[in-house]
Scaffold this motif. Structure first.
Motif, PDB file in Angstrom:
ATOM      1  N   HIS A 101       2.005   3.687  -1.042  1.00 57.02           N
ATOM      2  CA  HIS A 101       2.399   2.333  -1.436  1.00 57.02           C
ATOM      3  C   HIS A 101       1.234   1.353  -1.269  1.00 57.02           C
ATOM      4  CE1 HIS A 101       5.356  -0.926  -2.040  1.00 57.02           C
ATOM      5  NE2 HIS A 101       4.616  -1.595  -1.171  1.00 57.02           N
ATOM      6  N   GLU A 102       0.612   1.374  -0.095  1.00 57.18           N
ATOM      7  CA  GLU A 102      -0.507   0.461   0.146  1.00 57.18           C
ATOM      8  C   GLU A 102      -1.701   0.812  -0.735  1.00 57.18           C
ATOM      9  OE1 GLU A 102       0.209  -2.066   1.743  1.00 57.18           O
ATOM     10  OE2 GLU A 102       2.069  -1.324   2.623  1.00 57.18           O
ATOM     11  N   GLY A 103      -1.859   2.116  -1.013  1.00 57.76           N
ATOM     12  CA  GLY A 103      -2.933   2.536  -1.904  1.00 57.76           C
ATOM     13  C   GLY A 103      -2.791   1.947  -3.293  1.00 57.76           C
ATOM     14  N   GLY A 104      -1.547   1.790  -3.752  1.00 57.93           N
ATOM     15  CA  GLY A 104      -1.312   1.169  -5.050  1.00 57.93           C
ATOM     16  C   GLY A 104      -1.754  -0.281  -5.076  1.00 57.93           C
ATOM     17  N   HIS A 105      -1.467  -0.991  -3.979  1.00 54.39           N
ATOM     18  CA  HIS A 105      -1.899  -2.389  -3.896  1.00 54.39           C
ATOM     19  C   HIS A 105      -3.424  -2.501  -3.928  1.00 54.39           C
ATOM     20  CE1 HIS A 105       2.032  -4.055  -3.296  1.00 54.39           C
ATOM     21  NE2 HIS A 105       2.230  -3.487  -2.122  1.00 54.39           N
ATOM     22  N   VAL A 106      -4.089  -1.714  -3.091  1.00 50.95           N
ATOM     23  CA  VAL A 106      -5.543  -1.866  -2.976  1.00 50.95           C
ATOM     24  C   VAL A 106      -6.272  -1.317  -4.203  1.00 50.95           C
ATOM     25  CG1 VAL A 106      -5.448  -1.829  -0.456  1.00 50.95           C
ATOM     26  CG2 VAL A 106      -5.887   0.297  -1.690  1.00 50.95           C
TER      27      VAL A 106
ATOM     28  N   LEU B 202      -0.255  -7.446 -11.115  1.00 45.49           N
ATOM     29  CA  LEU B 202      -0.661  -6.043 -11.013  1.00 45.49           C
ATOM     30  C   LEU B 202      -0.867  -5.635  -9.557  1.00 45.49           C
ATOM     31  CD1 LEU B 202      -3.169  -5.748 -13.997  1.00 45.49           C
ATOM     32  CD2 LEU B 202      -0.950  -4.613 -13.784  1.00 45.49           C
ATOM     33  N   ILE B 203      -1.504  -6.497  -8.778  1.00 44.94           N
ATOM     34  CA  ILE B 203      -1.754  -6.178  -7.373  1.00 44.94           C
ATOM     35  C   ILE B 203      -0.446  -6.005  -6.612  1.00 44.94           C
ATOM     36  CG2 ILE B 203      -2.649  -7.092  -5.193  1.00 44.94           C
ATOM     37  CD1 ILE B 203      -4.916  -8.387  -6.837  1.00 44.94           C
ATOM     38  N   PHE B 204       0.487  -6.933  -6.806  1.00 45.00           N
ATOM     39  CA  PHE B 204       1.743  -6.869  -6.060  1.00 45.00           C
ATOM     40  C   PHE B 204       2.709  -5.827  -6.617  1.00 45.00           C
ATOM     41  CE2 PHE B 204       0.093 -10.870  -4.529  1.00 45.00           C
ATOM     42  CZ  PHE B 204       0.481 -10.861  -3.198  1.00 45.00           C
ATOM     43  N   SER B 205       2.484  -5.380  -7.849  1.00 45.19           N
ATOM     44  CA  SER B 205       3.303  -4.312  -8.431  1.00 45.19           C
ATOM     45  C   SER B 205       2.732  -2.930  -8.132  1.00 45.19           C
ATOM     46  CB  SER B 205       3.399  -4.481  -9.952  1.00 45.19           C
ATOM     47  OG  SER B 205       3.945  -5.722 -10.305  1.00 45.19           O
ATOM     48  N   GLY B 206       1.480  -2.890  -7.695  1.00 44.74           N
ATOM     49  CA  GLY B 206       0.794  -1.617  -7.519  1.00 44.74           C
ATOM     50  C   GLY B 206       1.475  -0.667  -6.553  1.00 44.74           C
TER      51      GLY B 206
END
Length: 227
Positions: free
Chosen positions: A25-30, A84-88
């Motif tokens: 999940h955090e990887g998607g954000h970063v 995009l960042i918060f949906s990642g």
């Protein structure tokens, strides 16, 4: 169906699968933060005291509970970039869950409790991340921020501005908060910048501006942290 003998597997999944899903999940954000020019990217898994750090990942004492990421100096501040960042996070969780389902269907991965739990916890993460709610600490869920951005309410990501200004009369550097209130004064510019960055980093979203001779320059920015 499962039986009593599967209970240890449930416990093991909680301590193994949940941290992995949190990291995804955090990887998607970063990932999207990196695409948007983010610097100083960090992923933190768990809460409590730091146990070890490997690259950009920090694992804390209670690694099975909670997770977040931080990054600085996003160069693309447009609404779509922040969406995009918060949906990642949910996007990566969804892709991971779909991948596990497809691997099971192709008989590459065994259809069992761990595959089921990985999919379940991934959907759990997605569901609670997308609920558009505020948190008691003043933060917001990813879903709330995404919804506000879609509605054009960009104040949710509008940074507080902290200034480092040269005072010619006092011959010193002064640090001001976003309300133009004096925070501290220093003889050295670096000390003033360090103080401004420290305060700004603790009050995201924020940015630090250097002001001298009527000219203002952005020094750093600290975007709102996705969860």
């Amino acid at each position: 169906m499962f039986g009593i003998e599967d209970i240890p597997k449930f416990i093991l999944a909680f301590f193994v699968l949940l941290p992995v899903i949190s990291a995804i999940h955090e990887g998607g954000h970063v990932f999207f933060a990196w695409l948007m020019g983010g610097k100083n990217i960090r992923i933190t898994i768990g809460t409590g005291k730091p146990v070890f750090r490997w690259g950009l990942v920090e694992v804390r004492q209670y690694y099975f509970w909670y997770g977040f990421c931080t990054f600085d100096n996003i160069t693309r501040q447009r609404t779509i970039a922040n969406i995009l960042i918060f949906s990642g996070g949910v996007l990566f969780n969804l892709l991971a869950a779909i991948a596990v389902i497809l691997l099971v269907e192709k008989d590459i991965l065994e259809e069992g409790l761990f595959a089921y739990q990985f999919t379940y916890f991934s959907l759990y993460y997605i569901f609670f991340a997308l609920i558009p709610i505020p948190f008691p600490d003043g933060g917001y869920s990813d879903g709330r921020i995404i919804l506000d951005l879609i509605r054009g309410k960009e104040n949710i990501i509008t940074p507080r501005v902290y200034y480092v200004r040269w005072d010619q009369d006092g011959n010193q550097w002064r640090v001001f908060d976003d309300q133009e209130e004096l925070i501290a004064s220093y003889e050295g510019k670096m000390e003033a910048l360090n103080k401004a960055n420290e305060v700004a980093r603790s009050n995201r979203p924020s940015m630090v501006m250097n002001s001298k001779g009527g000219k203002e320059t952005e020094i750093s920015n600290y975007p709102r942290i996705p969860l």
